[in-house]
Design an enzyme around this catalytic site. Structure first.
Site, PDB file in Angstrom:
ATOM      1  N   CYS A  10      50.320  34.255  45.723  1.00 38.67           N
ATOM      2  CA  CYS A  10      48.970  34.598  46.176  1.00 38.67           C
ATOM      3  C   CYS A  10      48.054  33.388  46.258  1.00 38.67           C
ATOM      4  O   CYS A  10      46.907  33.515  46.701  1.00 38.67           O
ATOM      5  CB  CYS A  10      48.367  35.641  45.243  1.00 38.67           C
ATOM      6  SG  CYS A  10      49.443  37.067  44.979  1.00 38.67           S
TER       7      CYS A  10
ATOM      8  N   HIS B  71      44.050  42.570  49.601  1.00 43.98           N
ATOM      9  CA  HIS B  71      44.778  41.376  49.148  1.00 43.98           C
ATOM     10  C   HIS B  71      45.850  41.026  50.171  1.00 43.98           C
ATOM     11  O   HIS B  71      46.858  41.708  50.293  1.00 43.98           O
ATOM     12  CB  HIS B  71      45.408  41.649  47.789  1.00 43.98           C
ATOM     13  CG  HIS B  71      45.967  40.445  47.116  1.00 43.98           C
ATOM     14  ND1 HIS B  71      46.094  39.215  47.730  1.00 43.98           N
ATOM     15  CD2 HIS B  71      46.466  40.265  45.855  1.00 43.98           C
ATOM     16  CE1 HIS B  71      46.630  38.358  46.890  1.00 43.98           C
ATOM     17  NE2 HIS B  71      46.859  38.961  45.751  1.00 43.98           N
TER      18      HIS B  71
ATOM     19  N   HIS C  77      39.478  35.554  42.478  1.00 44.47           N
ATOM     20  CA  HIS C  77      40.708  36.157  42.991  1.00 44.47           C
ATOM     21  C   HIS C  77      40.509  37.670  43.058  1.00 44.47           C
ATOM     22  O   HIS C  77      40.844  38.293  44.058  1.00 44.47           O
ATOM     23  CB  HIS C  77      41.871  35.777  42.084  1.00 44.47           C
ATOM     24  CG  HIS C  77      43.209  36.114  42.616  1.00 44.47           C
ATOM     25  ND1 HIS C  77      43.639  35.714  43.865  1.00 44.47           N
ATOM     26  CD2 HIS C  77      44.239  36.827  42.078  1.00 44.47           C
ATOM     27  CE1 HIS C  77      44.879  36.149  44.063  1.00 44.47           C
ATOM     28  NE2 HIS C  77      45.247  36.836  43.005  1.00 44.47           N
TER      29      HIS C  77
END
Length: 613
Positions: A262, A451, A413
């Site tokens: 990620c 995401h 995040h």
């Protein structure tokens, strides 16, 4: 002095819309902006989505078809009836017969099959005993939420995209948008640099996963389909960079793709700025494209316990139906993250070239820090590395901004998982304490766009750069409280849009944070346009900077014209297959330089020993 990597182009597409001209950012903060300020963004989204902007309900339809929402069957799959199959052994009490085309017969004749010709193309099969079969089936997905491109938009319609995976189609759109958003013709940029002075670092975190990539490659034999010659090469993660080099910008410069789960985008951004700082390149295109909204990938992350399931969302809200729009709830009571698709690209230049060309400066990348987690009990769990990357970013901010270090904000995040809300808030809060920052503003835009894995940090950066356009930091509008286990003594976790002054003048920078599976941590310090220009003037002098401001006026006009055309007609894809191809006949080489037929400038060959003075 290091060369300063400045951001001169922004482009891409995610659930909020087009990134250039800050339209995606404006979609997020639309409720803080006037109707006049939103006209251009609604028009842009209407063009993307094929909606008549003059229709009375156009804006409502645009809102409904953007951001995180229920997975749309037209673009992806029906979450209420996901196609599957069950393996079964059929026991035949009495022989059965059926007719089938010869071309559809299995190469290996199953035991108990008697085959006779009906005609030149057809046979009759009589089966006795038992045989194995796959029975068509479907199931209701436990996860029905995702961040998807605006409804009705298909990036593959913009160019000859036959058999290209969706991720590559999105990459062509995103890179085209970024390159054209510069407001300077690409050929004019190349005329100022050596052919090898362009770097492209782009890819995906988990490859191209639909039926034209890995999925098709792995399942073709089981589905009775043919493996094509494109499936394997087009599935490679770095193919995004390869497409840009070969079909979009005709580049012979540095290239590649770092993968860091990620944190992948920041890994690639680090490669680009290292090249610029070291003088290895003068222009860098950095980006990622990911299209993971496919049933198999969704199920893979779900069984890990990573995704917010419909049943869990219902339990949070005490409802019978899940609120798909609020599936991602960072730093609040939550259940898991929400998968998304996105393609995001930045174009960087060294500050000297930006001055020379009059390029518009959207900000600069002061640095990117990457640190691993060291020993840990769980490969997917968080560790200590992110404390290091965040502390390094804050320390650099203090070094550049001094006492104004608090005039920054954090793009967290912020995945929306129970574990992230505790661990990331503790990291950010401890860093704020250490550097005496009170009420450090924290945003988490996955609440809007989900995401997207590899491009996730780029989603954060493009949203952050918009702050210096609208003056608003996106608030986390999917939550109504901060969870009790969140650490926020020195944080201001924004539940509503945070005003940062006219054109964001109260904020001089932002820290972008990424945490990835396997201990892939990265944090970046991005400086505001105003602070970047201040540094450029200090580094190059007032006279040169004034000349830059004059030449920038024409570039701004070109950018405005590009945006207007794109809003009305859509982004024109840059894609040139088989054009300007060079071979060995197009190369002229000496001991000190290389000439290429398609480039005006030559490539210098150094004969110096770099390890001796």
């Amino acid at each position: 002095m290091k060369k300063l990597p400045v951001i001169v182009g922004i482009g891409g597409i995610n659930a909020a819309g087009r990134s250039s001209s800050h339209h995606g950012h404006k979609r997020m903060v639309h409720d803080a902006l006037s109707s006049e300020e939103m006209v251009s963004t609604w028009q842009d989204l209407a063009t993307l989505m094929g909606i008549d902007i003059e229709h009375a309900h156009a804006v409502a339809e645009i809102k409904e078809g953007t951001l995180v929402r229920k997975i749309e069957a037209d673009a992806h799959y029906n979450p209420d009836a996901v196609k599957s199959g069950k393996k079964a052994t059929l026991n035949v009490s009495n022989p059965i017969s059926f007719q089938i085309k010869k071309s559809q017969l299995p190469d290996t004749r199953p035991e108990g099959w008697e085959i006779t010709d009906v005609d030149s193309k057809t046979v009759q099969v009589t089966v006795s005993g038992s045989f194995d079969a796959i029975l068509p089936d479907h199931y209701k997905a436990r996860v029905s939420s995702a961040g998807q491109l605006p409804s009705g938009f298909n990036p593959g319609n913009l160019y000859n995209s036959a058999h290209h995976p969706r991720g590559l189609q999105m990459a062509v759109y995103g890179a085209s948008d970024a390159i054209q958003s510069i407001g300077i013709r690409w050929q004019d940029i190349l005329a100022k640099v050596s052919p090898d002075a362009v770097s492209v670092y782009a890819g995906s975190a988990i490859s191209q996963l639909d039926q034209f990539g890995i999925k098709g490659l792995y399942q073709a034999g089981y589905n009775g389909k043919r493996t094509t010659s494109k499936m394997m090469p087009l599935a490679l993660p770095e193919m995004t960079a390869d497409f840009i080099n070969s079909y979009m910008i005709n580049s012979v410069g540095n290239t590649g793709s770092n993968a860091g789960a990620c944190a992948t985008f920041l890994y690639n951004l680090r490669q680009g700025i290292i090249d610029i700082q070291a003088g290895q390149c003068r222009v860098a295109i950095v980006g990622n494209a990911e299209a993971p909204v496919v049933p198999e990938i969704m199920e893979g992350f779900r069984v890990m316990g990573a995704l917010a399931e419909d049943e869990q969302l219902c339990q949070l809200d005490d409802t019978e139906l899940p609120d798909n729009r609020r599936a991602c709830r960072p730093f609040s009571s939550n259940a898991g993250f929400t998968m998304a698709e996105s393609a995001q690209f930045l174009v960087l230049m060294d500050d000297e070239l930006a001055l020379e060309l009059g390029a518009t400066v959207f900000g600069s990348v002061a640095d990117v820090f990457v640190n691993a987690d060291a020993n840990k009990k769980s490969i997917s769990g968080p560790g200590v590395g992110n404390y290091i990357t965040m502390a390094k970013s804050a320390a650099l901010a203090k070094g550049i901004l001094g006492h104004d270090v608090g005039k920054t904000f954090v793009m967290a995040h912020g995945t929306g998982t129970p574990q992230n809300r505790v661990t990331e808030s503790h990291i950010i809060n401890e860093v704020a304490k250490t550097f005496a920052i009170e009420n450090w503003a924290v945003s988490a835009i996955k609440s809007y766009v989900g995401h997207s894995l590899g491009p996730a940090a780029a989603d954060q950066i493009t949203a952050a750069l918009g702050v210096w356009h609208t003056g608003y930091i996106p608030g986390i509008k999917t939550i109504d409280h901060i969870a009790d286990d969140v650490h926020d003594s020195h944080l201001n976790i924004l539940m509503d849009h945070g005003y940062a002054g006219e054109e964001g003048q109260d904020m001089l920078g932002t820290v972008i944070n990424s945490k990835g599976f396997g201990g892939n941590n990265a944090s970046a310090l991005i400086l505001s346009p105003a602070k970047t220009k201040e540094l450029m003037q200090q580094r190059h002098g007032t006279t040169l900077f004034k000349q830059y401001l004059n030449s920038n006026e024409q570039v701004i006009e070109a950018q405005v014209a590009y945006d207007q055309t794109s809003r009305q007609e859509g982004v024109s894809a840059i894609y040139s297959f088989g054009e300007s191809v060079m071979s060995e006949k197009d190369i002229t080489m000496s001991a000190t330089e290389i000439s290429l037929s398609e480039f005006a400038n030559k490539i210098s060959l150094s004969n110096n020993n770099p390890y001796l003075k």
